[in-house]
Design an enzyme around this catalytic site. Structure first.
Site, PDB file in Angstrom:
ATOM      1  N   TRP A 164      33.555  36.341  44.445  1.00  0.00           N
ATOM      2  CA  TRP A 164      34.228  36.034  43.310  1.00  0.00           C
ATOM      3  C   TRP A 164      34.326  34.384  43.191  1.00  0.00           C
ATOM      4  O   TRP A 164      34.483  33.934  42.091  1.00  0.00           O
ATOM      5  CB  TRP A 164      35.775  36.471  43.473  1.00  0.00           C
ATOM      6  CG  TRP A 164      36.762  36.437  42.370  1.00  0.00           C
ATOM      7  CD1 TRP A 164      37.836  35.967  42.329  1.00  0.00           C
ATOM      8  CD2 TRP A 164      36.469  36.720  41.228  1.00  0.00           C
ATOM      9  NE1 TRP A 164      38.537  35.928  41.202  1.00  0.00           N
ATOM     10  CE2 TRP A 164      37.561  36.508  40.343  1.00  0.00           C
ATOM     11  CE3 TRP A 164      35.482  37.424  40.174  1.00  0.00           C
ATOM     12  CZ2 TRP A 164      37.878  36.850  39.178  1.00  0.00           C
ATOM     13  CZ3 TRP A 164      35.598  37.733  39.132  1.00  0.00           C
ATOM     14  CH2 TRP A 164      36.893  37.161  38.399  1.00  0.00           C
ATOM     15  N   GLU A 183      34.365  39.968  35.935  1.00  0.00           N
ATOM     16  CA  GLU A 183      34.278  41.232  36.713  1.00  0.00           C
ATOM     17  C   GLU A 183      32.681  41.712  36.705  1.00  0.00           C
ATOM     18  O   GLU A 183      32.317  42.184  37.894  1.00  0.00           O
ATOM     19  CB  GLU A 183      35.411  41.935  36.664  1.00  0.00           C
ATOM     20  CG  GLU A 183      36.631  41.651  36.880  1.00  0.00           C
ATOM     21  CD  GLU A 183      37.008  41.618  38.200  1.00  0.00           C
ATOM     22  OE1 GLU A 183      36.070  42.071  39.131  1.00  0.00           O
ATOM     23  OE2 GLU A 183      38.094  41.277  38.890  1.00  0.00           O
ATOM     24  N   TYR A 207      43.108  30.535  41.197  1.00  0.00           N
ATOM     25  CA  TYR A 207      43.067  31.764  40.643  1.00  0.00           C
ATOM     26  C   TYR A 207      44.344  32.491  41.483  1.00  0.00           C
ATOM     27  O   TYR A 207      45.176  33.166  40.675  1.00  0.00           O
ATOM     28  CB  TYR A 207      42.020  32.619  40.984  1.00  0.00           C
ATOM     29  CG  TYR A 207      41.815  33.845  40.782  1.00  0.00           C
ATOM     30  CD1 TYR A 207      41.749  34.213  39.365  1.00  0.00           C
ATOM     31  CD2 TYR A 207      41.797  34.880  41.653  1.00  0.00           C
ATOM     32  CE1 TYR A 207      41.667  35.757  39.127  1.00  0.00           C
ATOM     33  CE2 TYR A 207      41.890  36.312  41.384  1.00  0.00           C
ATOM     34  CZ  TYR A 207      41.735  36.628  40.086  1.00  0.00           C
ATOM     35  OH  TYR A 207      41.729  38.020  39.770  1.00  0.00           O
TER      36      TYR A 207
END
Length: 130
Positions: free
Chosen positions: A48, A40, A18
């Site tokens: 995350w 999100e 990412y």
């Protein structure tokens, strides 16, 4: 690239991927912006890395992040998804994804695209922080 990585991304392969390919890269594509809204929203209260590990599950569960298809999902779909271990099985987050898709489409219709709306808050400019 490893010597340029932020400390927060170390330790998880999903974080590194990412960081190297997505983090900090401006996005103006509506499809990708919707994907990020979905992810999100699912992340609230979680790490995350948890969401990145379940990203492909989300892709499958929410029609490749197609907001039109997601906006048309039903209560039966919600019932199915609360049993799907490939995503976060929180009914409120799943329902919010459907509601967010509907709002996303209304905004895109009003402004020509969601990106136009989103980037309009910053005069369509990227803010660079050091």
């Amino acid at each position: 690239m490893a010597d340029m990585r932020c400390d927060w991304c170390l330790g998880f392969p999903e974080y590194i991927e990412y960081h190297d390919k997505e983090w900090g890269i401006p996005v103006k594509d509506d499809h990708t912006l919707f994907e990020f809204i979905v992810l999100e929203s699912a992340q609230a209260g979680l790490s995350w890395s948890t969401i990145l590990r379940k990203r492909e599950g989300y892709r499958a569960a929410f029609h490749g992040f197609d907001p039109i298809k997601v906006a048309r999902m039903s209560e039966d779909d919600v019932e199915r998804l609360v049993l799907d271990p490939s995503i976060i099985r929180h009914r409120g987050k799943i329902t919010a994804t459907l509601t967010n898709a509907q709002a996303f489409l209304r905004i895109a219709e009003e402004f020509g695209s969601f990106s136009e709306y989103y980037w309009g808050f910053n005069d369509h400019q990227v803010t660079v922080n050091t």
